[in-house]
Design a protein around this motif. Structure first.
Motif, short mmCIF file in Angstrom:
data_model
loop_
_atom_site.label_atom_id
_atom_site.label_comp_id
_atom_site.label_asym_id
_atom_site.label_seq_id
_atom_site.Cartn_x
_atom_site.Cartn_y
_atom_site.Cartn_z
N ILE A 23 0.86 -1.19 0.00
CA ILE A 23 0.00 0.00 0.00
C ILE A 23 0.89 1.24 0.00
O ILE A 23 1.74 1.40 0.87
CB ILE A 23 -0.92 0.03 1.23
N THR A 24 0.71 2.08 -1.01
CA THR A 24 1.41 3.35 -1.07
C THR A 24 0.35 4.46 -1.01
O THR A 24 -0.82 4.18 -0.75
CB THR A 24 2.27 3.46 -2.34
N SER A 25 0.74 5.67 -1.24
CA SER A 25 -0.20 6.78 -1.12
C SER A 25 0.28 7.97 -1.94
O SER A 25 1.47 8.09 -2.24
CB SER A 25 -0.32 7.18 0.35
N TYR A 29 2.59 7.47 3.49
CA TYR A 29 2.17 6.08 3.42
C TYR A 29 1.55 5.63 4.74
O TYR A 29 2.03 5.98 5.81
CB TYR A 29 3.35 5.17 3.11
N PRO A 30 0.49 4.80 4.66
CA PRO A 30 -0.05 4.20 5.88
C PRO A 30 0.84 3.04 6.32
O PRO A 30 1.59 2.48 5.52
CB PRO A 30 -1.42 3.69 5.43
N ASN A 64 -2.51 6.03 9.86
CA ASN A 64 -3.42 6.21 8.74
C ASN A 64 -2.75 6.67 7.46
O ASN A 64 -3.16 6.31 6.38
CB ASN A 64 -4.53 7.19 9.09
N GLY A 65 -1.74 7.50 7.55
CA GLY A 65 -1.18 8.09 6.35
C GLY A 65 -2.12 9.18 5.84
O GLY A 65 -3.14 9.48 6.44
N THR A 68 -4.49 9.66 -1.07
CA THR A 68 -5.23 8.52 -1.64
C THR A 68 -4.36 7.28 -1.54
O THR A 68 -3.21 7.28 -1.98
CB THR A 68 -5.57 8.80 -3.12
N TYR A 69 -4.90 6.22 -0.96
CA TYR A 69 -4.15 4.96 -0.87
C TYR A 69 -4.14 4.28 -2.24
O TYR A 69 -5.15 4.19 -2.92
CB TYR A 69 -4.79 4.01 0.13
N PHE A 71 -2.88 0.79 -4.55
CA PHE A 71 -2.61 -0.64 -4.47
C PHE A 71 -2.03 -1.07 -5.81
O PHE A 71 -2.52 -0.70 -6.87
CB PHE A 71 -3.90 -1.41 -4.18
N HIS A 118 -1.12 0.93 -10.73
CA HIS A 118 -1.77 1.13 -9.42
C HIS A 118 -3.24 1.52 -9.57
O HIS A 118 -3.61 2.22 -10.52
CB HIS A 118 -1.07 2.24 -8.63
N ALA A 120 -6.83 2.73 -7.01
CA ALA A 120 -7.29 3.23 -5.71
C ALA A 120 -8.72 2.74 -5.49
O ALA A 120 -9.47 2.55 -6.44
CB ALA A 120 -7.26 4.76 -5.70
#
Length: 132
Positions: A23-25, A29-30, A64-65, A68-69, A71, A118, A120
């Motif tokens: 998981i990036t953002s 990052y969370p 939480n970060g 937008t997460y 994937f 990726h 979201a």
């Protein structure tokens, strides 16, 4: 008579394959707490790629970060950028469902493309539980 121990497994004869999700953002990052797990699998059917993602989280030690997460897709797969405009186009890649055990909250949403590797997840409706 021996039972089939694969009957409830996503990796059964249907051909689902495990892949590692990070998981990036778009912001910070969370992080998942110790004991959290991410299980992600894919199944390719022609030009169609089916994904399943399950995150079991432990709140203690999680952050939480921001933003937008994002994937990742499985290695070797990309989103066709000749038909999808990035980032976060209005082109839905599919649907999503969520459940938070901590507040008994269900939600539905969509998966949107962020870039060629990726996606979201956006939750657009919640059913019951506590509203955020």
């Amino acid at each position: 008579m021996a039972g089939n121990n694969q009957i409830n497994s996503i990796t059964n004869s249907y051909g689902w394959t495990y892949f590692s999700t990070i998981i990036t953002s778009t912001g910070s990052y969370p992080t998942l707490g110790s004991g959290s797990t991410i299980q992600s699998y894919y199944l390719q059917q022609g030009k169609l790629l089916l994904l399943t993602l399950s995150i079991t989280g432990v709140l203690s030690g999680s952050t939480n970060g921001t933003g937008t997460y994002l994937f990742n897709l499985p290695s070797g797969f990309t989103i066709n950028n000749s038909i999808v405009t990035f980032p976060l186009s209005n082109f839905s890649l599919g649907s999503s469902s969520t459940y938070s055990q901590s507040n008994n909250d269900f939600g539905t949403g969509i998966a949107l493309a962020n870039d060629v590797t990726h996606y979201a997840l956006y939750v657009y409706s919640k059913l019951g539980g506590t509203s955020n």
